[in-house]
Write an enzyme that holds these catalytic residues in place. Structure first.
Site, short mmCIF file in Angstrom:
data_model
loop_
_atom_site.label_atom_id
_atom_site.label_comp_id
_atom_site.label_asym_id
_atom_site.label_seq_id
_atom_site.Cartn_x
_atom_site.Cartn_y
_atom_site.Cartn_z
N GLU A 197 0.86 -1.19 0.00
CA GLU A 197 0.00 0.00 0.00
C GLU A 197 0.89 1.23 0.00
OE1 GLU A 197 -3.51 2.40 2.39
OE2 GLU A 197 -2.93 0.40 3.09
N LYS A 255 -2.65 21.83 -9.97
CA LYS A 255 -2.19 22.86 -10.90
C LYS A 255 -1.50 22.22 -12.10
CE LYS A 255 -1.61 26.41 -7.34
NZ LYS A 255 -0.67 27.34 -6.66
N ASP A 307 -1.76 12.37 -3.95
CA ASP A 307 -1.84 13.82 -4.13
C ASP A 307 -2.15 14.13 -5.59
OD1 ASP A 307 -1.28 16.59 -4.39
OD2 ASP A 307 0.12 16.48 -2.70
N THR A 324 -13.51 5.99 5.09
CA THR A 324 -12.87 6.65 6.23
C THR A 324 -13.71 7.85 6.68
OG1 THR A 324 -11.58 8.18 4.89
CG2 THR A 324 -10.62 6.00 5.30
N LYS A 325 -13.36 8.38 7.85
CA LYS A 325 -14.09 9.54 8.36
C LYS A 325 -13.92 10.74 7.45
CE LYS A 325 -10.38 11.07 11.48
NZ LYS A 325 -10.02 11.36 12.90
N TYR A 326 -12.81 10.78 6.72
CA TYR A 326 -12.55 11.90 5.82
C TYR A 326 -13.52 11.85 4.64
CZ TYR A 326 -8.40 11.90 8.67
OH TYR A 326 -7.54 11.90 9.75
N GLU A 327 -13.78 10.65 4.14
CA GLU A 327 -14.76 10.52 3.06
C GLU A 327 -16.16 10.85 3.56
OE1 GLU A 327 -14.41 7.07 0.44
OE2 GLU A 327 -12.57 6.60 1.52
N ASP A 357 -10.26 11.09 -5.42
CA ASP A 357 -11.44 11.94 -5.32
C ASP A 357 -11.33 13.15 -6.24
OD1 ASP A 357 -9.36 12.66 -3.20
OD2 ASP A 357 -10.57 14.48 -3.27
N ASN A 415 10.41 6.90 0.33
CA ASN A 415 9.86 7.27 -0.96
C ASN A 415 9.36 6.02 -1.68
OD1 ASN A 415 10.40 7.54 -4.01
ND2 ASN A 415 10.35 9.67 -3.32
#
Length: 259
Positions: A91, A170, A166, A238-241, A202, A143
């Site tokens: 992962e 831009k 990420d 997840t809680k973020y979603e 997302d 990395n």
């Protein structure tokens, strides 16, 4: 878009701000050699630091930049590290490990290696592993490209997961996106035949980019929705979603198989 990969749109989104997997240019990459780790120790709580000191030597590995990146060392002996022979999933960008922990618990017969550059996220996951006595997760701080190139043998992985890399939104930063043709080709090389590449994003623009990159890799094919897979692709919300669901954000998922 289905011909690019198996794509599922669902409401939800995002991972913590400290879990990017987008990689800058080679000259700009953020490495964390062992000598630099102490500079971030203050970000951990006392309990996290104690757990880190106690469990990291057993469960963790820190990877810095190679002195000669064209001459990688021997790959990881995952059988020895986990103490058994089992399917291995890598992962990339595990963040604080919410999905990592849940999916590892769901499949105790699968070994998971979680890669992340940020120590705080790894410390949160390490504490959860210790608390819940989870035995099938190992951690790498470093990395992701270094890990793939230097530590993972060709045709050795049953799965690779890249959740919410990420998006570098831009245009001038698009070249920094982790999922580029070269990286996806490297992932394909490390997958066993029939192995799974599971990606979630997302960001709509990044989803289009990922679809194109996946379609352009001849060693990958879209997974048939009705065919059995060697590992689970049931990714927990997840809680973020959940928080972003009200904002109408959608997650796009891709599931490819190694030919």
């Amino acid at each position: 878009m289905g011909h690019h990969g198996q794509m599922h749109a669902q409401h939800g989104v995002t991972m913590p701000a400290d879990s990017p997997t987008g990689q800058p240019d080679r000259s700009e990459q953020r490495y964390f050699p062992a000598t630099a780790f102490r500079t971030r120790r203050s970000t951990l709580s006392d309990a996290q630091r104690q757990t880190w000191d106690r469990r990291w030597p057993e469960l963790g590995l820190s990877v810095g930049p190679a002195e000669d990146p064209d001459r990688p060392g021997p790959p990881l002996d995952t059988d020895a590290w986990f103490g058994r022979k089992a399917p291995v999933v890598l992962e990339i960008g595990c963040g604080n490990g919410t999905s990592t922990l849940a999916m590892a618990k769901q499949e105790p017969g699968v070994d998971v290696i979680a890669v992340e550059v940020y120590r705080r996220g790894l410390a949160q996951l390490l504490c959860a592993i210790d608390r819940d006595n989870v035995t099938n997760i190992r951690l790498i701080r470093g990395n992701a490209l270094d890990v793939l190139q230097r530590l993972i043998a060709p045709a050795s992985l049953t799965g690779v997961r890249v959740f919410f890399p990420d998006p570098w939104p831009k245009a001038r930063h698009h070249k920094r996106r982790f999922l580029q043709p070269g990286t996806v080709g490297l992932i394909a090389d490390r997958l066993l035949p029939g192995g799974v590449l599971h990606v979630a994003t997302d960001h709509a623009g990044y989803a289009e980019h990922i679809a194109d990159v996946g379609a352009g890799e001849p060693r990958l094919r879209p997974a048939d929705p009705d065919s059995p897979l060697p590992i689970s692709v049931a990714r927990p919300t997840t809680k973020y979603e959940t928080k972003a669901q009200d904002a109408g954000s959608a997650v796009t998922e891709f599931i490819w198989l190694r030919r």
